[in-house]
Write a protein that holds these residues in place. Structure first.
Motif, PDB file in Angstrom:
ATOM      1  N   VAL A  93       0.838  -1.202   0.000  1.00  0.00           N
ATOM      2  CA  VAL A  93       0.000   0.000   0.000  1.00  0.00           C
ATOM      3  C   VAL A  93       0.872   1.251   0.000  1.00  0.00           C
ATOM      4  O   VAL A  93       0.577   2.232  -0.696  1.00  0.00           O
ATOM      5  CB  VAL A  93      -0.930  -0.006   1.228  1.00  0.00           C
ATOM      6  CG1 VAL A  93      -1.822   1.240   1.237  1.00  0.00           C
ATOM      7  CG2 VAL A  93      -1.795  -1.263   1.238  1.00  0.00           C
ATOM      8  N   LEU A  94       1.969   1.211   0.745  1.00  0.00           N
ATOM      9  CA  LEU A  94       2.881   2.361   0.786  1.00  0.00           C
ATOM     10  C   LEU A  94       3.521   2.602  -0.582  1.00  0.00           C
ATOM     11  O   LEU A  94       3.676   3.750  -1.001  1.00  0.00           O
ATOM     12  CB  LEU A  94       3.977   2.124   1.835  1.00  0.00           C
ATOM     13  CG  LEU A  94       3.519   2.005   3.294  1.00  0.00           C
ATOM     14  CD1 LEU A  94       4.724   1.810   4.203  1.00  0.00           C
ATOM     15  CD2 LEU A  94       2.739   3.227   3.718  1.00  0.00           C
ATOM     16  N   VAL A  95       3.874   1.535  -1.275  1.00  0.00           N
ATOM     17  CA  VAL A  95       4.463   1.687  -2.613  1.00  0.00           C
ATOM     18  C   VAL A  95       3.452   2.301  -3.580  1.00  0.00           C
ATOM     19  O   VAL A  95       3.795   3.172  -4.382  1.00  0.00           O
ATOM     20  CB  VAL A  95       4.959   0.322  -3.139  1.00  0.00           C
ATOM     21  CG1 VAL A  95       5.375   0.416  -4.601  1.00  0.00           C
ATOM     22  CG2 VAL A  95       6.136  -0.167  -2.300  1.00  0.00           C
ATOM     23  N   THR A  96       2.198   1.860  -3.501  1.00  0.00           N
ATOM     24  CA  THR A  96       1.148   2.425  -4.359  1.00  0.00           C
ATOM     25  C   THR A  96       0.986   3.917  -4.093  1.00  0.00           C
ATOM     26  O   THR A  96       0.889   4.728  -5.024  1.00  0.00           O
ATOM     27  CB  THR A  96      -0.181   1.703  -4.115  1.00  0.00           C
ATOM     28  OG1 THR A  96      -0.009   0.302  -4.379  1.00  0.00           O
ATOM     29  CG2 THR A  96      -1.279   2.251  -5.024  1.00  0.00           C
ATOM     30  N   ALA A  97       0.957   4.285  -2.809  1.00  0.00           N
ATOM     31  CA  ALA A  97       0.826   5.702  -2.456  1.00  0.00           C
ATOM     32  C   ALA A  97       2.038   6.497  -2.926  1.00  0.00           C
ATOM     33  O   ALA A  97       1.898   7.603  -3.474  1.00  0.00           O
ATOM     34  CB  ALA A  97       0.650   5.837  -0.945  1.00  0.00           C
ATOM     35  N   ALA A  98       3.229   5.935  -2.740  1.00  0.00           N
ATOM     36  CA  ALA A  98       4.456   6.632  -3.164  1.00  0.00           C
ATOM     37  C   ALA A  98       4.499   6.805  -4.677  1.00  0.00           C
ATOM     38  O   ALA A  98       4.948   7.840  -5.183  1.00  0.00           O
ATOM     39  CB  ALA A  98       5.683   5.850  -2.689  1.00  0.00           C
ATOM     40  N   ASP A  99       4.009   5.811  -5.415  1.00  0.00           N
ATOM     41  CA  ASP A  99       3.977   5.899  -6.878  1.00  0.00           C
ATOM     42  C   ASP A  99       3.066   7.037  -7.329  1.00  0.00           C
ATOM     43  O   ASP A  99       3.406   7.800  -8.232  1.00  0.00           O
ATOM     44  CB  ASP A  99       3.492   4.565  -7.445  1.00  0.00           C
ATOM     45  CG  ASP A  99       3.355   4.594  -8.956  1.00  0.00           C
ATOM     46  OD1 ASP A  99       4.338   4.931  -9.623  1.00  0.00           O
ATOM     47  OD2 ASP A  99       2.263   4.295  -9.453  1.00  0.00           O
ATOM     48  N   LYS A 100       1.911   7.167  -6.689  1.00  0.00           N
ATOM     49  CA  LYS A 100       0.989   8.242  -7.055  1.00  0.00           C
ATOM     50  C   LYS A 100       1.565   9.607  -6.680  1.00  0.00           C
ATOM     51  O   LYS A 100       1.395  10.584  -7.418  1.00  0.00           O
ATOM     52  CB  LYS A 100      -0.359   8.020  -6.364  1.00  0.00           C
ATOM     53  CG  LYS A 100      -1.103   6.805  -6.896  1.00  0.00           C
ATOM     54  CD  LYS A 100      -2.446   6.633  -6.215  1.00  0.00           C
ATOM     55  CE  LYS A 100      -3.191   5.432  -6.786  1.00  0.00           C
ATOM     56  NZ  LYS A 100      -4.498   5.223  -6.132  1.00  0.00           N
ATOM     57  N   ILE A 101       2.246   9.668  -5.546  1.00  0.00           N
ATOM     58  CA  ILE A 101       2.859  10.935  -5.130  1.00  0.00           C
ATOM     59  C   ILE A 101       3.920  11.365  -6.131  1.00  0.00           C
ATOM     60  O   ILE A 101       3.983  12.514  -6.565  1.00  0.00           O
ATOM     61  CB  ILE A 101       3.470  10.797  -3.722  1.00  0.00           C
ATOM     62  CG1 ILE A 101       2.354  10.612  -2.681  1.00  0.00           C
ATOM     63  CG2 ILE A 101       4.311  12.014  -3.367  1.00  0.00           C
ATOM     64  CD1 ILE A 101       2.868  10.224  -1.307  1.00  0.00           C
ATOM     65  N   SER A 102       4.775  10.428  -6.530  1.00  0.00           N
ATOM     66  CA  SER A 102       5.861  10.749  -7.458  1.00  0.00           C
ATOM     67  C   SER A 102       5.340  11.117  -8.840  1.00  0.00           C
ATOM     68  O   SER A 102       5.883  12.002  -9.498  1.00  0.00           O
ATOM     69  CB  SER A 102       6.811   9.550  -7.572  1.00  0.00           C
ATOM     70  OG  SER A 102       7.803   9.790  -8.534  1.00  0.00           O
ATOM     71  N   GLY A 103       4.278  10.432  -9.292  1.00  0.00           N
ATOM     72  CA  GLY A 103       3.774  10.673 -10.634  1.00  0.00           C
ATOM     73  C   GLY A 103       2.911  11.901 -10.770  1.00  0.00           C
ATOM     74  O   GLY A 103       2.826  12.499 -11.846  1.00  0.00           O
TER      75      GLY A 103
END
Length: 529
Positions: free
Chosen positions: A417-427
């Motif tokens: 879940v943290l990776v998904t959130a981090a991906d959206k933040i970065s993109g």
């Protein structure tokens, strides 16, 4: 005198005989003792020899027994290890089967719910048809009473009267269908369109599929083409990249889907131009040189990234794919930099929540690893990334993060879940995808202006870097049904008047606040639609 001499002789002889007898007895006794001692020595030696033979036989037997015992214990250990491996494999398979069984149960439940909803929608549609037929019949009766209308005018009047009612009823029906398929349809459509644009449609993705090489003079174009096009054909065959020589002065364009092959072609072309000798042999030499240079660059980029993030024990294939991300772009965003950013963000959040920071960084770094091979392979980057991670025996959470960040699997751990959130933040952050501040501000302003241009809208807010707008409507002017129509109208206007990557979500909010007061208590109720 003679008698005396004889006696002396006799006595001497007797004494000699006695002495000889004693000497003989002594010698005989000595010989007996010598023989007895020799016999004792032989017996003693025989005993020692027998004891030695007995000890040697015992040691040899003991050694053989120890070797057989060690061999037996080794065989037992090997059988125990094999049994343990089989047991672990069975446990893993049982877990996989249980997961598949649970997923099948979930899918069956979803199918049952969908079937139930479809039946309900069919019944609702039947009732709507009956109601529409009744309204048409009523309108026809009313129109029959109007003598001064032609048939065309009557039809026009009927359509005008039915338009509003039919539109609202249709929106309600569409809403039920869209809500059911919305999540899946949006995800699949976005994935398919993005994949097709990034990997195939170079006409629409110029920045990620083209590279330019400046020429010292126009005469180099002729050298690059060669006699009857030999040089340019040899170059394209050696690199797999198309060379475009047009009327642009002192410039050629290299076009290809594979960013690594495109970089090799760019370097090889620069080497050829610098050497000022372009023929079939030098082309192959320079391509080989450029290939080695790019491979070194890929290896260096991977090593620096892993060292920077303190990630170890990475399979060589994963390491190579990571380095290839240096030359991969998505919507203008460099994928290696994006992956590092996701790794740092996921690691920081994991540290705050008390999870494994190194594993979170690893999952964040490899979440888009499939994009390194997606140009030359069939399937989405998620599928290809999962296949690569499984081949390299990556951690289960890393594989789950690859799937979960595009919602193709349920997260099995909070790190996913943290990776998904981090991906959206970065993109989605401003500036992540080659968007200048001025262009970003104009797009946000334009989105809010479009939302505010509709009647009944109180305020419009653009959020998530322009990927979503929230429209607040006045509840006394816009009904729930009209709010649904309004969201469609706003989305249509955005598509007609703006150009944007990906998709923009339009969220219309209608809020009614009701307050009641009594002498004893205060009751406030908020309703959101």
């Amino acid at each position: 005198m003679a008698i005396h001499f004889d006696l002396t002789l006799i006595v001497t002889m007797i004494i000699s005989l006695l002495a000889g007898g004693f000497i003989g007895v002594f010698i005989y006794s000595s010989l007996l003792r010598s023989k007895k001692q020799a016999a004792n020595q032989i017996i003693e030696q025989a005993k020692k020899q027998a004891e030695k033979i007995r000890r040697d036989s015992h040691y040899k037997l003991k050694s053989e027994l120890q070797q057989k015992r060690n061999a037996f214990l080794k065989e037992i250990r090997q059988k125990e290890e094999k049994a343990s491996r089989l047991e672990n494999e069975n446990i893993r398979r049982e877990k996989a089967l249980r997961r598949e069984e649970n997923q099948l149960k979930i899918k069956e439940a979803r199918l049952e719910n969908k079937e139930k909803k479809i039946n309900e929608l069919e019944q609702l549609l039947y009732e709507k048809h009956k109601k529409v037929d009744f309204l048409i019949e009523e309108q026809n009766k009313r129109l029959e009473k109007i003598a001064n209308l032609t048939i065309e005018e009557a039809k026009h009047e009927l359509m005008k009267n039915l338009e509003s009612q039919a539109k609202l009823e249709a929106v309600q029906l569409v809403k039920d269908i869209k809500e059911e398929a919305k999540e899946k349809a949006q995800r699949e459509a976005k994935e398919i369109i993005a994949q097709a644009i990034e990997n195939l449609a170079y006409e629409f993705t110029m920045e990620s599929t083209l590279a330019t090489v400046e020429l010292p003079s126009e005469r180099f174009k002729g050298m690059i083409i060669g006699r009857e096009g030999r040089n340019i054909r040899a170059f394209e065959e050696a690199t797999g990249v198309k060379v475009i020589v047009d009327d642009t002065p002192e410039l050629i364009v290299l076009s290809g889907y594979d960013p690594v092959a495109r970089e090799i072609a760019r370097l090889a072309m620069e080497y050829l131009i610098k050497g000022k000798t372009i023929n079939v042999n030098t082309i192959q030499q320079m391509v080989n040189r450029a290939t080695k240079e790019v491979n070194r660059s890929i290896q260096k980029a991977a090593e620096e990234t892993l060292r920077e993030l303190k990630i170890t024990n990475v399979h060589p294939k994963m390491r190579e794919a990571l380095g290839r991300l240096k030359y991969r772009y998505s919507y203008g965003q460099n994928m290696l930099q994006h992956s590092k950013e996701v790794a740092y963000i996921a690691g920081s959040m994991a540290a705050e929540l008390g999870f494994n920071v190194n594993l979170a960084r690893r999952a964040g770094l490899f979440h888009d690893i499939g994009k390194a091979v997606s140009n030359n392979s069939e399937g989405s980057h998620v599928t290809l990334g999962l296949e690569l991670a499984e081949a390299c025996r990556e951690h289960e959470i890393v594989k789950n993060a690859i799937l979960a960040h595009h919602e193709e699997a349920e997260p099995i751990h909070p790190i996913s879940v943290l990776v998904t959130a981090a991906d959206k933040i970065s993109g989605s952050r401003p500036g992540a995808r080659r968007d200048t501040l001025e262009a970003y501000t104009k797009r946000i302003t334009k989105l809010e202006e479009i939302g505010n241009s509709f009647e009944g809208v109180a305020k419009t807010y653009a959020i998530s870097a322009g990927r979503e707008i929230r429209v607040i409507v006045e509840p006394d002017k816009i009904t729930d049904e009209q709010a649904m129509v309004l969201s469609t109208d706003i989305a249509s206007k955005i598509r007609e008047t703006m150009e944007f990557p990906g998709q923009i979500k339009v969220c219309v909010i209608r809020q009614t606040i009701i307050s009641k007061y009594t002498d004893d208590f205060e009751d406030n109720m908020n309703f959101e639609h």
